[in-house]
Design a protein around this motif. Structure first.
Motif, PDB file in Angstrom:
ATOM      1  N   THR A  71       0.838  -1.192   0.000  1.00  0.00           N
ATOM      2  CA  THR A  71       0.000   0.000   0.000  1.00  0.00           C
ATOM      3  C   THR A  71       0.875   1.244   0.000  1.00  0.00           C
ATOM      4  O   THR A  71       1.871   1.307   0.731  1.00  0.00           O
ATOM      5  N   SER A  72       0.547   2.210  -0.831  1.00  0.00           N
ATOM      6  CA  SER A  72       1.362   3.420  -0.950  1.00  0.00           C
ATOM      7  C   SER A  72       1.352   4.245   0.332  1.00  0.00           C
ATOM      8  O   SER A  72       2.259   5.043   0.563  1.00  0.00           O
ATOM      9  N   ALA A  73       0.323   4.075   1.137  1.00  0.00           N
ATOM     10  CA  ALA A  73       0.247   4.723   2.443  1.00  0.00           C
ATOM     11  C   ALA A  73      -0.645   3.872   3.337  1.00  0.00           C
ATOM     12  O   ALA A  73      -1.564   3.204   2.851  1.00  0.00           O
TER      13      ALA A  73
ATOM     14  N   SER B  42      10.665   6.969   8.406  1.00  0.00           N
ATOM     15  CA  SER B  42       9.660   6.009   8.863  1.00  0.00           C
ATOM     16  C   SER B  42       9.949   4.645   8.242  1.00  0.00           C
ATOM     17  O   SER B  42      10.506   4.546   7.147  1.00  0.00           O
TER      18      SER B  42
ATOM     19  N   LYS C  52       2.241  16.438   2.779  1.00  0.00           N
ATOM     20  CA  LYS C  52       1.996  15.133   2.137  1.00  0.00           C
ATOM     21  C   LYS C  52       3.283  14.518   1.602  1.00  0.00           C
ATOM     22  O   LYS C  52       3.357  14.027   0.477  1.00  0.00           O
TER      23      LYS C  52
ATOM     24  N   ASN D 223      -3.221   4.320   4.919  1.00  0.00           N
ATOM     25  CA  ASN D 223      -4.323   5.265   5.078  1.00  0.00           C
ATOM     26  C   ASN D 223      -5.521   4.600   5.751  1.00  0.00           C
ATOM     27  O   ASN D 223      -5.462   3.443   6.190  1.00  0.00           O
TER      28      ASN D 223
ATOM     29  N   ILE E  13       5.169  -0.699   2.546  1.00  0.00           N
ATOM     30  CA  ILE E  13       4.995   0.536   1.777  1.00  0.00           C
ATOM     31  C   ILE E  13       6.098   0.589   0.732  1.00  0.00           C
ATOM     32  O   ILE E  13       7.285   0.643   1.081  1.00  0.00           O
TER      33      ILE E  13
ATOM     34  N   GLU F 212       6.253  11.648   2.324  1.00  0.00           N
ATOM     35  CA  GLU F 212       6.558  10.449   3.092  1.00  0.00           C
ATOM     36  C   GLU F 212       7.802  10.697   3.930  1.00  0.00           C
ATOM     37  O   GLU F 212       8.848  11.097   3.409  1.00  0.00           O
TER      38      GLU F 212
ATOM     39  N   CYS G 210       6.201  17.039   7.202  1.00  0.00           N
ATOM     40  CA  CYS G 210       5.957  15.926   6.274  1.00  0.00           C
ATOM     41  C   CYS G 210       4.462  15.634   6.158  1.00  0.00           C
ATOM     42  O   CYS G 210       3.946  15.413   5.057  1.00  0.00           O
ATOM     43  N   PHE G 211       3.769  15.644   7.285  1.00  0.00           N
ATOM     44  CA  PHE G 211       2.332  15.345   7.284  1.00  0.00           C
ATOM     45  C   PHE G 211       1.547  16.401   6.512  1.00  0.00           C
ATOM     46  O   PHE G 211       0.724  16.079   5.650  1.00  0.00           O
TER      47      PHE G 211
END
Length: 579
Positions: free
Chosen positions: A7-9, A551, A545, A11, A32, A547, A541-542
């Motif tokens: 999954t790319s994020a 992390s 948007k 989410n 990821i 990454e 970062c959040f």
């Protein structure tokens, strides 16, 4: 069963599916993708029985889907293909849509179909549809697909466009040309186009001779004027005249590189000073349809307080306004239900406003104190009964906000994230009082340390919430109102209030609320002003948007969940992990 998520994020969709599979004792590792080489290596190391892609913005390498069954969650009907399925469904005003679980092959979204679930479309934003109807349908579809995967007689349905039941088709990726509108267009058309691009990428419009992406469109039925005229501002939103009515826009983002999404009047800066200001009275019923960020409804001696904050973020001003609304509501009713928003309950402090601030440390400090004041008001409201009714997801400080009430009810399928460590914050909001009171100190500590998402079934089982019901808002609200009526009608309701007062006094004697707050804020002060846990970078970062490069690409959440929740009787908590 060993399952790997690509999954790319991680989410809301990925979290919800992980919760559903973990609840059924599947061991799910979340990967990821950073590069094809990394993804291939991790897949080989994990050697899963099945791969699921809940949210993917890049292709799965051929060497993976050739050697493993890879199921893609596609937010479209059978035959629909392309990266903008939900955008087109809203733009074309589709009445029904669906989610297809299909197998990865060479061509994008052209693989055999393993499961399909449909749903009715609503006239709301793409993000709201995705978080609700799409996620619900995907959850059902993945469970069906896994059942089919374990059935040796099952054969997936090939994609055959000659079949009249296959009504989907290939759609190109949407561009600004597909979303563009004129303020001379009808209100319904404008809102639909903004909804189709919300929360990303947004629709570009021109205001005060500057270009902005716009978000959060709501109908206004009373205010009118020459199309394109900015008629008013209210609660940081702006109202713009259309051909036949007007539209409220809650958020804007400058098209300039590096800009972030902000409440409309904050994004407009000096230009907002010329706009007429209206004031929202949550306790006054508007004569015609309009947008209200906070509103109150009363049915006899029960009050329902709705607060619909965009993406669940709560600024200092929003916390103050909500606290004042609670103070006023307490004068009117015996039982108060905090309804939150239709889409999201709350996600705590407003990181975008903080990031935009000239002094983010001080703005953070003011924001956390404002939400603390709000929660303190709820905790110390001992003259009435309070219910938190979570219609949507809750995260960070939004979870303690809910726990401050006497009873917590949640809609089935929502996701709870009661932690802030991944943002570099210890957390306040009286969590050190509220969370252990519900689930015990040991579990509460691990909740906040391990940063795991929680579904309502397990949250109910461990005592975090008191009940859950309904897959949609209508059914859930009906359930909540029935619960509220039953409670307020109890013959011993007055004794219930007396018991609440007694318990609050007992808790206060044991340890004053002020002490919890001081201890939490002492650590938060270091988080904000000394940046000891890299809050500034994580927030950046959040908000932008991006990454976080530090992390972990792989999330092995299964072990942590078992430690917090319960040890399955056949499990060894110290099972070896592969290197």
């Amino acid at each position: 069963m060993k399952i790997q998520f690509i999954t790319s994020a991680f989410n809301g969709m990925a979290q919800r599916l992980w919760i559903e599979l973990d609840r059924l004792n599947h061991e799910v590792k979340v990967v990821i993708p950073i590069s094809d080489e990394q993804l291939i290596a991790e897949t080989k190391n994990n050697n899963p029985e099945l791969i699921i892609a809940p949210f993917l913005t890049s292709k799965i390498p051929k060497t993976i889907w050739k050697n493993y069954t890879c199921l893609i969650v596609h937010p479209g009907i059978k035959g629909d293909r392309g990266a903008s399925s939900l955008d087109w469904a809203i733009l074309k005003n589709k009445k029904k849509w669906g989610v297809t679980i299909l197998e990865a092959v060479e061509k994008m979204d052209a693989g055999p179909i393993w499961a399909f679930n449909s749903f009715k479309m609503r006239n709301v934003s793409k993000a709201e549809i995705y978080r609700n109807e799409v996620t619900q349908a995907a959850s059902k579809g993945i469970l069906q697909a896994i059942k089919n995967f374990n059935n040796p007689n099952f054969k997936p349905e090939p994609l055959n466009y000659l079949d009249p039941k296959i009504t989907g088709k290939w759609n190109n990726k949407t561009t600004q040309n597909d979303f563009c509108f004129s303020w001379h267009d009808k209100t319904e058309s404008i809102i639909r186009k903004i909804n189709a691009a919300d929360s990303t990428p947004g629709v570009i419009t021109t205001l005060f001779e500057k270009k902005y992406f716009c978000y959060g469109a709501h109908f206004e039925g009373k205010l009118k004027g020459k199309y394109g005229t900015v008629l008013a501002q209210k609660d940081n939103a702006i109202c713009i005249a259309t051909k036949d009515n007007a539209v409220w826009l809650t958020h804007l983002k400058s098209v300039k590189k590096g800009s972030i999404k902000l409440p409309a009047t904050i994004a407009l800066k000096k230009d907002a000073k010329e706009i007429t200001t209206l004031y929202n009275d949550p306790f006054k019923t508007p004569g015609k349809s309009t947008w209200q960020e906070i509103r109150f409804e009363q049915e006899e001696n029960i009050g329902y307080l709705y607060f619909d904050f965009y993406n669940g973020a709560m600024s200092s001003n929003q916390c103050i306004k909500l606290k004042n609304a609670i103070i006023e509501a307490k004068k009117r009713v015996k039982l108060l239900v905090l309804m939150g928003g239709r889409d999201i309950w709350s996600n705590g402090i407003h990181l975008n406003i903080i990031e935009n601030s000239k002094n983010p440390e001080q703005t953070s400090w003011e924001n956390i104190n404002a939400i603390d004041d709000l929660i303190l008001e709820i905790i110390t409201s001992t003259d009435l009964y309070i219910i938190s009714a979570l219609q949507g997801n809750a995260g960070a400080g939004g979870v303690p906000l809910a726990l401050a009430s006497d009873k917590i009810l949640a809609r089935k399928g929502i996701v709870l994230n009661p932690h802030t460590k991944n943002m570099g914050l210890y957390g306040s909001e009286y969590w050190t009082y509220l969370l252990p009171k519900r689930i015990g100190y040991k579990k509460a500590k691990r909740f906040t340390e391990y940063c795991l998402p929680w579904g309502v079934e397990i949250a109910y089982e461990i005592g975090l919430i008191d009940g859950f019901y309904g897959e949609n808002n209508i059914d859930f609200i009906s359930f909540v109102k029935k619960q509220a009526q039953e409670i307020v009608s109890l013959s011993y309701f007055d004794k219930l209030i007396k018991a609440k007062k007694f318990q609050r006094k007992k808790d206060e004697r044991n340890k004053p609320l002020e002490n919890y707050r001081k201890e939490e804020l002492k650590i938060m002060h270091e988080n904000f002003f000394k940046n000891n846990n890299d809050y500034n970078f994580k927030r950046y970062c959040f908000v932008h948007k991006i990454e976080n490069p530090y992390s972990k690409a792989t999330k092995n959440l299964y072990r942590n969940r078992r430690e917090i929740y319960r040890k399955r009787k056949w499990e060894n908590l110290d099972y070896p992990t592969k290197n």
